[in-house]
Design a protein around this motif. Structure first.
Motif, PDB file in Angstrom:
ATOM      1  N   ASP A  89       0.834  -1.199   0.000  1.00  0.00           N
ATOM      2  CA  ASP A  89       0.000   0.000   0.000  1.00  0.00           C
ATOM      3  C   ASP A  89       0.868   1.249   0.000  1.00  0.00           C
ATOM      4  OD1 ASP A  89      -1.773   2.142   0.683  1.00  0.00           O
ATOM      5  OD2 ASP A  89      -3.226   0.666   1.376  1.00  0.00           O
ATOM      6  N   THR A 202      -4.897   2.462  -0.493  1.00  0.00           N
ATOM      7  CA  THR A 202      -5.496   1.843  -1.684  1.00  0.00           C
ATOM      8  C   THR A 202      -5.718   0.344  -1.494  1.00  0.00           C
ATOM      9  OG1 THR A 202      -3.270   1.541  -2.576  1.00  0.00           O
ATOM     10  CG2 THR A 202      -4.482   3.511  -3.289  1.00  0.00           C
ATOM     11  N   LYS A 206      -9.394  -2.402   2.128  1.00  0.00           N
ATOM     12  CA  LYS A 206     -10.253  -2.378   0.937  1.00  0.00           C
ATOM     13  C   LYS A 206     -10.782  -3.780   0.620  1.00  0.00           C
ATOM     14  CE  LYS A 206      -9.276   1.945   0.556  1.00  0.00           C
ATOM     15  NZ  LYS A 206     -10.188   2.879   1.223  1.00  0.00           N
ATOM     16  N   GLN A 207     -12.069  -3.833   0.357  1.00  0.00           N
ATOM     17  CA  GLN A 207     -12.694  -5.107   0.005  1.00  0.00           C
ATOM     18  C   GLN A 207     -12.136  -5.599  -1.330  1.00  0.00           C
ATOM     19  OE1 GLN A 207     -14.693  -6.488   2.183  1.00  0.00           O
ATOM     20  NE2 GLN A 207     -15.054  -4.721   3.504  1.00  0.00           N
ATOM     21  N   ALA A 209      -9.410  -6.077  -2.578  1.00  0.00           N
ATOM     22  CA  ALA A 209      -8.207  -5.478  -3.173  1.00  0.00           C
ATOM     23  C   ALA A 209      -7.000  -6.397  -3.061  1.00  0.00           C
ATOM     24  CB  ALA A 209      -7.900  -4.141  -2.495  1.00  0.00           C
TER      25      ALA A 209
END
Lengths: 735, 157
Positions: A89, A202, A206-207, A209
């Motif tokens: 990330d 990001t 995050k689902q 990701a």
């Protein structure tokens, strides 16, 4: 809130010592980075296209792949995915280009920062202790790539954007990380690189990701576990282990065993008598043909039923105090109603799917081992000692493990040392894998200890909790171990009383006493450690008290949570699960709801079970779970750990028990040490709190609330209170 | 004893003790390590393979019984159903430690080959012999349904 702090860990030695000047010095930093490279340290200079290695955790290759070096063992809990997420990330890496590999054994670089200079995976700390460290590693690597691009393009670094492993500038300039890696490797390593504000994440939280990095290899058979290691001339060994705890070899006759084709050696080792050969079937036949005379006097009279009787008696006696009302506690209220209960918990085996094993190879003055090393630094020390080598002549190769649940980290590194002892006994003639068969693994001890809790709790005339007296009896996990000084203070092993004291509740007039008897059965942490029994006691007693006070169990708890953050977070998950599951609303006839909430290692989990008893056997229709583990780094991994923790807890609640008769474990394989099967798995619904607290763990905290939630539902069905586990003892589950 | 085995469509020679469980032959002599040892007594299913398309616990089957039979291991899965099952497993991130999953997948593939519209009861029946200590059961069930759904549509091609 910790997301907004400066990366204090980035100032640790690892950034200074590793890669201070990029590429070339990346090779000079010892010894961690050395293992990251394919080239020998004293070999030729690295080629121009060598990877960019800004620190001990990240490598950016010219082909644009990013390799994240994981200091923790993957046992299924998803921490390789999590560690990679943290670094990737901050690095703005393309997830599809992220690879992972295990760190070498080096506690100076790869220590668990919560535990000093120890490299260990445990306590559900992998993500928590790495949160700032891995992010700093990623942010530093990104800063160097940006600086390299700024130099190359003659533009200010602040004008360069990064996303999906690509650097861009408004002028139209563009380079992949791989293309800029060599230039980045020539730059100095910056200090105090700022981390992202959480709204700029990001990948973290995050689902969908960050799909697991290990799914594919575990679905096509290509993942290499310890049992799969191949080396030239690799031999296999099984051990005739002591049949009872503490038994010693008097003598053995290997003549018949040596006649089995494929058996090459029969050697006595401290663990027992090892049969070594060219394959598993040969050594198993050899072990059957081996004759060993054992001195079983140590535990011939050890019976778990008698231990339980002794524990019950001790539970009525004062012990070492772990809780007493403080001087400024308000005067005790008058007790109007008292509830007393005695709770009994059996020994539990971890029963990881991959029985314990390790490969050891002595060659050229070195020892190499391959295993699911969980307590890496201790395995390293004890392997060196067994081989009589200095630690710098020992190299550990960590491999993914087929579960652990705590078993692979222990104070004697049993499976590692056994492999080394056998390698020494055959004089390093060949690499050798010691394989515990299922019966060896289940019968070896290192159990979750038996415990008895005696509780006497009182309510005042208004139904408020007025006092609590709690006596715990059970082996100390840490007594007499290398870590005893960490957790034992004033005679109290914190792991024996955790979940009772400290507790998420503000309990008035709390008096706690502990007895820590010794037994010849080695104890060990088992997924959630003390919480595996304390949560059952606390959360079923809370329900009993609520019923006695004529109050709703949720409301009763909400009124009793400790003031401050802990109490608020416990209340948060309890209210969330009650809302999501429709607590208090009518359920189908014959179905009852039970609820429980427990803090385990800083993570708060509440669970609600819907239970019926058709045909007199327990049936769980669904479990609703809410979890607050701080910043949810990988939401789907968190859900998976809650689902798995619930299933693991159900195995123990239904069936889990190791009995000991004449010093021998009675249950030794899955025929008698039963595990939950798919037809018994309830539907599980998980709600993850979108928290901004520093992340805590999820590997263990899903386990503790399940059993008390089910027990509380059973009580609401009118079943007499369950106080001895497992339920199979009372014939309450289908067998 | 010497015999010829048919493993993943290839003829492989075996010399040795005819009582050797097929599991150890597959793993140690043929080098196909995706099939795992878990219990040795046909209780856990980690060693599940297909023999003539039917799931079998290879830890408890002597190699001598395999003459003339077609053995398939996780490495040899190639059918449309098998690919759909493996893809569903990956898409739903079913695995945790992963050690039992070869066996789970072998049982699931055999189920869907026989019953493309497997119900929850069919799944219970077909996979109750496969223990997962990580308790990934909920996702196993979901992945079987997902694979069945895709196979019934054009997606599963």
């Amino acid at each position: 809130m910790i997301c907004e702090q400066r990366p204090t860990l980035s100032r640790r030695d690892f950034l200074r010592s590793c890669g201070a000047a990029g590429l070339v010095l990346g090779f000079a930093c010892l010894p961690a980075c050395r293992a990251l490279t394919a080239s020998p340290v004293d070999g030729p200079a690295p080629p121009v296209h060598a990877p960019f290695t800004p620190n001990a955790f990240i490598r950016v290759a010219p082909d644009n792949t990013v390799t994240i070096v994981c200091k923790h063992l993957e046992m299924g809990q998803g921490n390789t995915t999590g560690l990679a997420t943290l670094a990737a990330d901050e690095l703005d890496a393309d997830w599809s280009l992220v690879r992972t590999e295990y760190a070498p054994s080096d506690p100076k670089v790869y220590n668990n920062v919560f535990y000093g200079e120890m490299q260990i995976t445990g306590g559900s700390t992998s993500i928590a202790n790495s949160f700032m460290q891995m992010r700093s590693a990623g942010a530093t690597a990104r800063a160097m790539l940006v600086a390299a691009a700024a130099n190359a393009w003659h533009v200010p670094a602040a004008e360069i954007n990064t996303a999906n492993s690509v650097l861009t500038h408004a002028s139209g300039r563009r380079a992949t990380y791989g293309e800029m890696a060599a230039a980045a490797g020539r730059l100095p390593v910056p200090k105090d690189v700022a981390l992202k504000q959480p709204q700029h994440f990001t990948l973290i939280g995050k689902q969908k990701a960050t799909p697991r990095v290990d799914s594919l290899s575990k679905c096509n058979g290509s993942a290499i576990y310890t049992i799969d290691v191949t080396l030239p001339g690799l031999l296999t060994a099984v051990i005739a282990f002591p049949p009872s705890f503490g038994a010693k070899v008097i003598s053995f006759d290997s003549a018949e065993a040596m006649r089995v084709p494929g058996v090459t050696d029969v050697v006595q080792v401290p663990e027992g008598v090892a049969v070594v050969g060219t394959g598993t079937w040969a050594v198993l036949k050899g072990r059957r043909a081996l004759k060993v005379a054992w001195d079983e006097s140590t535990s011939a009279s050890l019976h778990s039923d008698a231990v339980l009787a002794e524990y019950r008696a001790q539970a009525q006696q004062p012990g070492t105090p772990f809780a007493r009302p403080s001087d400024n506690t308000p005067a005790p209220a008058t007790v109007a109603k008292t509830i007393e209960a005695l709770y009994e918990f059996p020994f539990l085996a971890h029963a990881a799917m991959e029985p314990m094993n390790c490969v050891a190879w002595l060659h050229d003055g070195l020892l190499e081992t391959w295993s699911g090393h969980q307590f890496t630094s201790l395995d390293h020390t004890l392997a060196a000692r067994a081989a009589n080598l200095p630690t710098d002549k020992v190299r550990l190769h960590t491999l993914v493990s087929g579960g652990s649940f705590g078993r692979r980290a222990n104070f004697v590194s049993d499976y590692t040392v056994a492999a080394v002892n056998i390698a020494v006994a055959i004089k390093g003639r060949a690499p050798v894998r010691v394989q515990f068969m299922r019966e060896d693994d289940t019968g070896a001890g290192m159990y979750r200890p038996m415990y008895v809790h005696a509780v006497k709790a009182g309510l005042d005339a208004s139904g408020n909790l007025a006092g609590w007296q709690h006596t715990i009896v059970g082996q100390s996990i840490f007594a007499g171990t290398v870590l005893g000084s960490y957790t034992i203070k004033d005679g109290i092993d914190a792991m024996s009383v955790e979940g009772v004291f400290p507790s998420q509740y503000a309990i008035p007039q709390m008096r706690g006493d502990l007895h820590s008897p010794a037994l010849p059965v080695p104890p060990l942490w088992w997924r959630s450690v003390g919480n595996s029994h304390s949560a059952f006691v606390m959360e079923t007693m809370m329900d009993e008290l609520a019923a006695a006070a004529g109050q709703d169990p949720v409301a009763f708890r909400l009124a009793l949570f400790a003031k401050g953050e802990k109490g608020e977070r416990a209340a948060g998950v309890l209210k969330l699960v009650a809302e999501k599951a429709g607590w208090g609303k009518p359920v189908r006839a014959g179905v009852a709801q039970g609820i429980a909430v427990h803090e385990c290692f800083g993570t708060f989990v509440a669970q609600l079970a819907e239970v019926s008893m058709p045909d007199g056997k327990v049936k769980i229709h669904r479990v609703v779970c809410a979890v607050d583990c701080g910043v949810p780094v990988n939401p789907d991994v968190i859900r998976a750990q809650m689902e798995g923790g619930i299933g693991f807890a159900l195995s123990a609640l239904y069936y889990g028990e190791i009995e000991i008769k004449a010093g021998r474990a009675v249950q030794r394989n899955f025929d008698r040490y039963k595990a939950l099967r798919i037809n018994e798995m309830p539907n599980v619904e998980v709600h993850v709190v979108d928290s901004n607290h520093a992340p805590t763990g999820v590997g263990e905290p899903g386990v503790p609330p399940l059993a008390p939630a089910v027990a509380n539902a059973l009580a609401r069905l009118g079943i007499p209170r369950v106080r001895r586990l497992p339920l199979a003892r009372a014939g309450m589950v289908a067998s | 004893m010497s015999m010829t085995l048919n493993v993943n469509g290839t003829r492989r020679d075996f010399y040795g003790d005819p009582d050797t469980p097929l599991l150890w032959v597959i793993r140690e002599q043929l080098g196909l390590t995706g099939t795992k040892y878990g219990c040795g007594i046909a209780q856990c299913g980690a060693c599940t393979i297909h023999v003539d398309g039917v799931p079998l616990r290879s830890c408890s089957a002597p190699v001598a019984a395999m003459t003339g039979r077609a053995i398939t291991t996780i490495e040899g899965l190639a059918s449309r159903v098998a690919k759909a099952v493996q893809k569903a497993w990956v898409d739903l991130d079913v695995v945790q430690c992963g050690y039992c999953q070869s066996g789970q997948i072998m049982s699931a593939v055999a189920l869907l080959e026989k019953k493309p519209k497997a119900t929850d009861e069919d799944i219970d029946h077909a996979l109750a012999g496969n223990i997962c200590r990580c308790a990934t059961y909920q996702r196993i069930r979901a992945a079987i349904h997902l694979a069945a759904k895709r196979l019934a549509s054009k997606e599963g091609a």
